[in-house]
Motif scaffolding. Sequence first.
Motif, PDB file in Angstrom:
ATOM      1  N   GLU A   1       0.836  -1.208   0.000  1.00 28.21           N
ATOM      2  CA  GLU A   1       0.000   0.000   0.000  1.00 28.21           C
ATOM      3  C   GLU A   1       0.866   1.251   0.000  1.00 28.21           C
ATOM      4  N   ARG A   2       1.935   1.267   0.774  1.00 31.11           N
ATOM      5  CA  ARG A   2       2.803   2.446   0.845  1.00 31.11           C
ATOM      6  C   ARG A   2       3.530   2.672  -0.478  1.00 31.11           C
ATOM      7  N   ILE A   3       3.972   1.583  -1.096  1.00 30.84           N
ATOM      8  CA  ILE A   3       4.640   1.720  -2.401  1.00 30.84           C
ATOM      9  C   ILE A   3       3.662   2.260  -3.431  1.00 30.84           C
ATOM     10  N   ALA A   4       2.441   1.727  -3.446  1.00 30.67           N
ATOM     11  CA  ALA A   4       1.436   2.168  -4.415  1.00 30.67           C
ATOM     12  C   ALA A   4       1.152   3.657  -4.254  1.00 30.67           C
ATOM     13  N   ARG A   5       1.050   4.119  -3.019  1.00 35.77           N
ATOM     14  CA  ARG A   5       0.814   5.555  -2.790  1.00 35.77           C
ATOM     15  C   ARG A   5       2.010   6.371  -3.274  1.00 35.77           C
ATOM     16  N   GLY A   6       3.213   5.841  -3.059  1.00 40.86           N
ATOM     17  CA  GLY A   6       4.405   6.541  -3.519  1.00 40.86           C
ATOM     18  C   GLY A   6       4.476   6.661  -5.034  1.00 40.86           C
ATOM     19  N   LEU A   7       3.840   5.735  -5.738  1.00 35.65           N
ATOM     20  CA  LEU A   7       3.806   5.766  -7.207  1.00 35.65           C
ATOM     21  C   LEU A   7       2.734   6.712  -7.728  1.00 35.65           C
ATOM     22  N   GLY A   8       1.895   7.248  -6.832  1.00 38.37           N
ATOM     23  CA  GLY A   8       0.849   8.169  -7.256  1.00 38.37           C
ATOM     24  C   GLY A   8      -0.371   7.489  -7.827  1.00 38.37           C
ATOM     25  N   ILE A   9      -0.560   6.223  -7.512  1.00 37.06           N
ATOM     26  CA  ILE A   9      -1.723   5.488  -7.985  1.00 37.06           C
ATOM     27  C   ILE A   9      -2.978   6.024  -7.292  1.00 37.06           C
ATOM     28  N   ASP A  10      -4.120   6.021  -8.002  1.00 39.24           N
ATOM     29  CA  ASP A  10      -5.345   6.581  -7.428  1.00 39.24           C
ATOM     30  C   ASP A  10      -5.797   5.772  -6.213  1.00 39.24           C
ATOM     31  N   ASP A  11      -6.572   6.415  -5.355  1.00 37.95           N
ATOM     32  CA  ASP A  11      -6.928   5.841  -4.055  1.00 37.95           C
ATOM     33  C   ASP A  11      -7.665   4.512  -4.172  1.00 37.95           C
ATOM     34  N   ALA A  12      -8.557   4.393  -5.148  1.00 33.53           N
ATOM     35  CA  ALA A  12      -9.334   3.155  -5.293  1.00 33.53           C
ATOM     36  C   ALA A  12      -8.418   1.975  -5.591  1.00 33.53           C
ATOM     37  N   GLU A  13      -7.431   2.197  -6.469  1.00 28.21           N
ATOM     38  CA  GLU A  13      -6.504   1.117  -6.815  1.00 28.21           C
ATOM     39  C   GLU A  13      -5.562   0.816  -5.650  1.00 28.21           C
TER      40      GLU A  13
ATOM     41  N   ILE B   1       4.507  -4.394  -7.722  1.00 31.56           N
ATOM     42  CA  ILE B   1       4.622  -3.806  -6.375  1.00 31.56           C
ATOM     43  C   ILE B   1       4.805  -4.890  -5.331  1.00 31.56           C
ATOM     44  N   VAL B   2       3.958  -5.907  -5.363  1.00 23.28           N
ATOM     45  CA  VAL B   2       4.009  -6.969  -4.362  1.00 23.28           C
ATOM     46  C   VAL B   2       5.322  -7.740  -4.452  1.00 23.28           C
TER      47      VAL B   2
ATOM     48  N   HIS C   1      15.032  -8.138 -11.791  1.00 22.89           N
ATOM     49  CA  HIS C   1      13.856  -8.733 -11.149  1.00 22.89           C
ATOM     50  C   HIS C   1      12.700  -7.735 -11.066  1.00 22.89           C
ATOM     51  N   PHE C   2      13.028  -6.476 -10.772  1.00 22.78           N
ATOM     52  CA  PHE C   2      11.993  -5.519 -10.374  1.00 22.78           C
ATOM     53  C   PHE C   2      11.919  -4.313 -11.305  1.00 22.78           C
ATOM     54  N   ASP C   3      10.721  -3.742 -11.372  1.00 23.65           N
ATOM     55  CA  ASP C   3      10.460  -2.507 -12.104  1.00 23.65           C
ATOM     56  C   ASP C   3      11.242  -1.373 -11.427  1.00 23.65           C
ATOM     57  N   PRO C   4      12.121  -0.699 -12.145  1.00 18.33           N
ATOM     58  CA  PRO C   4      12.921   0.364 -11.522  1.00 18.33           C
ATOM     59  C   PRO C   4      12.082   1.462 -10.871  1.00 18.33           C
ATOM     60  N   GLU C   5      10.942   1.816 -11.469  1.00 22.84           N
ATOM     61  CA  GLU C   5      10.102   2.854 -10.878  1.00 22.84           C
ATOM     62  C   GLU C   5       9.513   2.388  -9.545  1.00 22.84           C
TER      63      GLU C   5
ATOM     64  N   VAL D   1      10.905   0.190  -7.561  1.00 26.20           N
ATOM     65  CA  VAL D   1      12.021   0.182  -6.619  1.00 26.20           C
ATOM     66  C   VAL D   1      12.303   1.588  -6.109  1.00 26.20           C
ATOM     67  N   ASP D   2      12.269   2.575  -6.993  1.00 24.16           N
ATOM     68  CA  ASP D   2      12.506   3.963  -6.567  1.00 24.16           C
ATOM     69  C   ASP D   2      11.467   4.406  -5.536  1.00 24.16           C
ATOM     70  N   ALA D   3      10.190   4.071  -5.795  1.00 18.67           N
ATOM     71  CA  ALA D   3       9.135   4.439  -4.846  1.00 18.67           C
ATOM     72  C   ALA D   3       9.331   3.717  -3.514  1.00 18.67           C
ATOM     73  N   PHE D   4       9.754   2.467  -3.586  1.00 15.59           N
ATOM     74  CA  PHE D   4      10.027   1.690  -2.378  1.00 15.59           C
ATOM     75  C   PHE D   4      11.182   2.296  -1.582  1.00 15.59           C
ATOM     76  N   LEU D   5      12.268   2.652  -2.245  1.00 19.67           N
ATOM     77  CA  LEU D   5      13.442   3.188  -1.564  1.00 19.67           C
ATOM     78  C   LEU D   5      13.136   4.538  -0.923  1.00 19.67           C
ATOM     79  N   GLN D   6      12.221   5.290  -1.519  1.00 19.58           N
ATOM     80  CA  GLN D   6      11.847   6.594  -0.946  1.00 19.58           C
ATOM     81  C   GLN D   6      11.216   6.430   0.434  1.00 19.58           C
ATOM     82  N   ILE D   7      10.524   5.302   0.651  1.00 21.39           N
ATOM     83  CA  ILE D   7       9.889   5.047   1.942  1.00 21.39           C
ATOM     84  C   ILE D   7      10.936   5.003   3.059  1.00 21.39           C
ATOM     85  N   TYR D   8      12.074   4.393   2.763  1.00 27.34           N
ATOM     86  CA  TYR D   8      13.114   4.209   3.776  1.00 27.34           C
ATOM     87  C   TYR D   8      14.172   5.313   3.737  1.00 27.34           C
ATOM     88  N   ALA D   9      13.976   6.275   2.809  1.00 28.90           N
ATOM     89  CA  ALA D   9      14.895   7.423   2.776  1.00 28.90           C
ATOM     90  C   ALA D   9      14.353   8.564   3.636  1.00 28.90           C
ATOM     91  N   ARG D  10      13.110   8.386   4.114  1.00 27.47           N
ATOM     92  CA  ARG D  10      12.483   9.476   4.892  1.00 27.47           C
ATOM     93  C   ARG D  10      12.948   9.471   6.334  1.00 27.47           C
TER      94      ARG D  10
END
Length: 345
Positions: A192-204, A294-295, A330-334, A336-345
């Motif tokens: 959920e946190r990664i999805a929000r970091g990617l700017g995905i709409d709330d319903a998705e 994401i998963v 293995h992973f989509d670079p975008e 991964v970037d959104a994921f890494l931002q979570i732990y850069a805060r």
Amino acid sequence: MRKSNSGEYPDAKILVIDDEGANLKLARQVLQIAGYSDVRILQDSRLAVDTIVRDEPDLVLLDVVMPYFDGYEILKEVSNQAKADAFVPILMCTSDGSASARQRALKLGAYDFIVKPYDQIELLLRVRNFLKMRFLHLSVQNANATLESRVKVRTQELVESRGEAFFCLTRAIELREDAVGGHSKRVGNLSERIARGLGIDDAEVEMISLIAPLHDLGKIGLREELVLKTGDLTEKERAEVQRHTLMGEAIIGDCNSPILRELKELATHHHERWDGTGYPHGLKKDEIPISCRIVAVADMFDALTNGRSGKPALTREESLAEIRRLSGSHFDPEVVDAFLQIYAR
């Protein structure tokens, strides 16, 4: 939906089809001794298709070589006539153990293949695993029908009930394979946190949060000793484990519910890789649904930091470095970037 006791499904409806009376007698005896009370036998292959489509047994043991209609012809007709949302596991039983025979049976719709004369213990293990898949499929269907009927009058109650149903399914999976507990919930939260970091709409985002904990749904169809094994897997065991993606796909089956369609995608494709080297279908880049991309990252990070499958846990920094190393392969670079931002805060 029929109910069963203690997880062993003693009231499951099992149909055995074979032209040899001795084989029918033996199969029924083995199953009844194991505690299955509703074992039905059919010796005339001409009645097989109508019986399967009409009665919708929970499991079919189907012989291949028979007069009038062989097992392959029966499989084909059942696939053509069955309801779109029907899921009846068919276990082919034959003395022909060749790869071509196995491939033909699987292509026509069989869910597994056992060679006669079969080992009774192996037969019972397969029967148990397929019944788990069958009854989970029925429970998902039943829950989905109930939820969709209530949405017309009490939308908020539907949303809450659906969340609880998915939570219960998540608990069922974790109780079987995760002794420590919490893996599925952590994957859901991180996804959920990664999805929000990617700017995905709330319903998705809400959809991903709900289905992410069930990514390993298909593992309920694997042998328990394989799920709990802590050492390295053999090549054969690894291939069997990889089948959990297709088992997850089969459990959901054909459905009209958007959330179950997304769950089916996730259960099937969460081990695909960005570079196309994943399984089961070798999808690559944007061919892979965004929920799966994401998963995949969330699942790997949790596995690394919590030492699943008997492997030692890595530190957070080591785990982040490993995810970063696998970006673009293995992973989509975008993602991964959104994921890494979570732990850069």
